[in-house]
Design an enzyme around this catalytic site. Structure first.
Site, PDB file in Angstrom:
ATOM      1  N   GLU A 261      -6.206  -9.192  -3.638  1.00 40.51           N
ATOM      2  CA  GLU A 261      -5.843 -10.417  -2.909  1.00 40.51           C
ATOM      3  C   GLU A 261      -6.955 -10.811  -1.942  1.00 40.51           C
ATOM      4  O   GLU A 261      -7.571  -9.935  -1.327  1.00 40.51           O
ATOM      5  CB  GLU A 261      -4.530 -10.196  -2.139  1.00 40.51           C
ATOM      6  CG  GLU A 261      -3.351  -9.900  -3.047  1.00 40.51           C
ATOM      7  CD  GLU A 261      -2.060  -9.613  -2.281  1.00 40.51           C
ATOM      8  OE1 GLU A 261      -2.102  -9.617  -1.025  1.00 40.51           O
ATOM      9  OE2 GLU A 261      -1.030  -9.388  -2.920  1.00 40.51           O
ATOM     10  N   HIS A 280       1.323 -13.799  -1.055  1.00 37.99           N
ATOM     11  CA  HIS A 280       1.853 -12.601  -0.391  1.00 37.99           C
ATOM     12  C   HIS A 280       2.606 -12.981   0.892  1.00 37.99           C
ATOM     13  O   HIS A 280       2.330 -12.479   1.968  1.00 37.99           O
ATOM     14  CB  HIS A 280       0.717 -11.624  -0.067  1.00 37.99           C
ATOM     15  CG  HIS A 280       1.210 -10.221   0.141  1.00 37.99           C
ATOM     16  ND1 HIS A 280       0.434  -9.120  -0.121  1.00 37.99           N
ATOM     17  CD2 HIS A 280       2.406  -9.725   0.576  1.00 37.99           C
ATOM     18  CE1 HIS A 280       1.107  -8.006   0.146  1.00 37.99           C
ATOM     19  NE2 HIS A 280       2.310  -8.358   0.575  1.00 37.99           N
TER      20      HIS A 280
END
Length: 315
Positions: A261, A280
């Protein structure tokens, strides 16, 4: 000099309730959110002269801890701690804690929200309207469909309750079933995977090298099924998922967590019209952030004041 507390969680800032709490206990917050991937030099210097740390989900390796002579406690402002080398921390006498029970309602609500978005094709519809078209494709009702849940911790339980409230058949695979919950059917993993219309992950990463959702398990899913992951990016083989989505082996995926990420430029998930990816944020509501930040701060304070923290993950 007051003990310095490193804070990398990007939503915590000077003057907030966590900052005030730490200062009331004679501690000095030091803010260093990661605006980009840290260089090797920055990572190795991150814990220099730091007594405690409240961290986001960035990796903490054994090498980073080697020079952390003053560090006594690491507290995650969240539930997952897979990114922390707990074994290395324990070997150095550094306590590691997390903040369970602070964001499971937020996670469950986003999970159901992602399911609704895929069921009613809301991304495609809103995009078409924005572009001057008027798409009215039929979606799917949740009532009567099957929600498969892997893992029955707080977020899994909360998601199961919401799914049942929508009139879904809820199948759960867990090593800790609740036989008194008549709204949920507890069964084995392969049954959940094979029968789910919406397969939602709520489990921790395992200790094996394999992925929970790999090529054979993607093949075992219904071709009309959707995979939802608000748990851990490491649970899913993203290469195989991309192949399954491209080939329409499964109908879609909604992912709030990824193995790397933010989404990398070379990710195989790029450009897939049946992959819905969020950043997220399942646990990122105002209420959950407040609870998680305070839980992490209390863990740091407890360790530095020689009390056992409420939620250690190292013992």
């Amino acid at each position: 000099m007051a003990p310095r507390i490193l804070i990398t969680t990007d939503y915590l800032h000077a003057g907030d309730t966590v900052d005030q709490l730490l200062r009331e206990h004679g501690l000095e917050p030091v803010y260093a959110p990661a605006q980009r991937p840290r260089t090797l030099e920055e990572r190795n210097a991150l814990f220099k002269d730091i007594s405690g740390a409240i961290l986001a989900s960035e990796p903490v390796t054994a090498d980073m801890l080697t020079g952390a002579a003053s560090l006594q406690v690491i507290a995650r402002s969240g539930v997952g701690y897979d990114s922390i080398d707990v074994k290395a921390a324990s070997a150095l006498g550094i306590r590691v804690c997390n903040a369970p029970g602070t964001n499971h309602h937020s996670v469950a609500e986003l999970t159901i929200g992602l399911i609704i978005m895929t069921a009613r094709r809301l991304v495609e519809v809103t995009t078409s309207v924005r572009e001057g078209r008027w798409s009215r494709d039929a979606g799917q009702e949740l009532r009567g469909s099957t929600l498969g849940i892997i893992g029955y911790g707080p977020s899994g339980r909360a998601t199961a309750s919401l799914g049942a409230a929508f009139g879904m058949t809820v199948l759960v695979s867990t090593s800790h079933p609740d036989p008194d919950n008549a709204a949920v059917q507890f069964t084995d993993l392969e049954t959940v995977i094979g029968e789910a219309d919406y397969l939602s992950l709520h489990t921790r990463a395992g200790h094996s090298t394999g992925k929970l959702i790999d090529a054979p398990r993607l093949q075992a899913m219904k071709p009309t099924a959707v995979l939802i992951n608000t748990a851990r990016g490491s649970l899913v083989d993203e290469e195989e998922l991309a192949k399954a989505l491209s080939a329409r082996t499964i109908a879609g995926a909604a992912l709030d967590v990824l193995e790397s990420e933010p989404l990398t430029a070379d990710s195989p998930l790029h450009g897939l019209d049946n992959a819905l990816i969020t950043s997220h944020l399942a646990g990122q509501t105002t209420q959950a952030r407040t609870r998680a930040g305070l839980a992490a701060a209390h863990a740091v304070i407890d360790v530095l004041e020689n009390r056992e923290p409420a939620h250690p993950v190292d013992r």
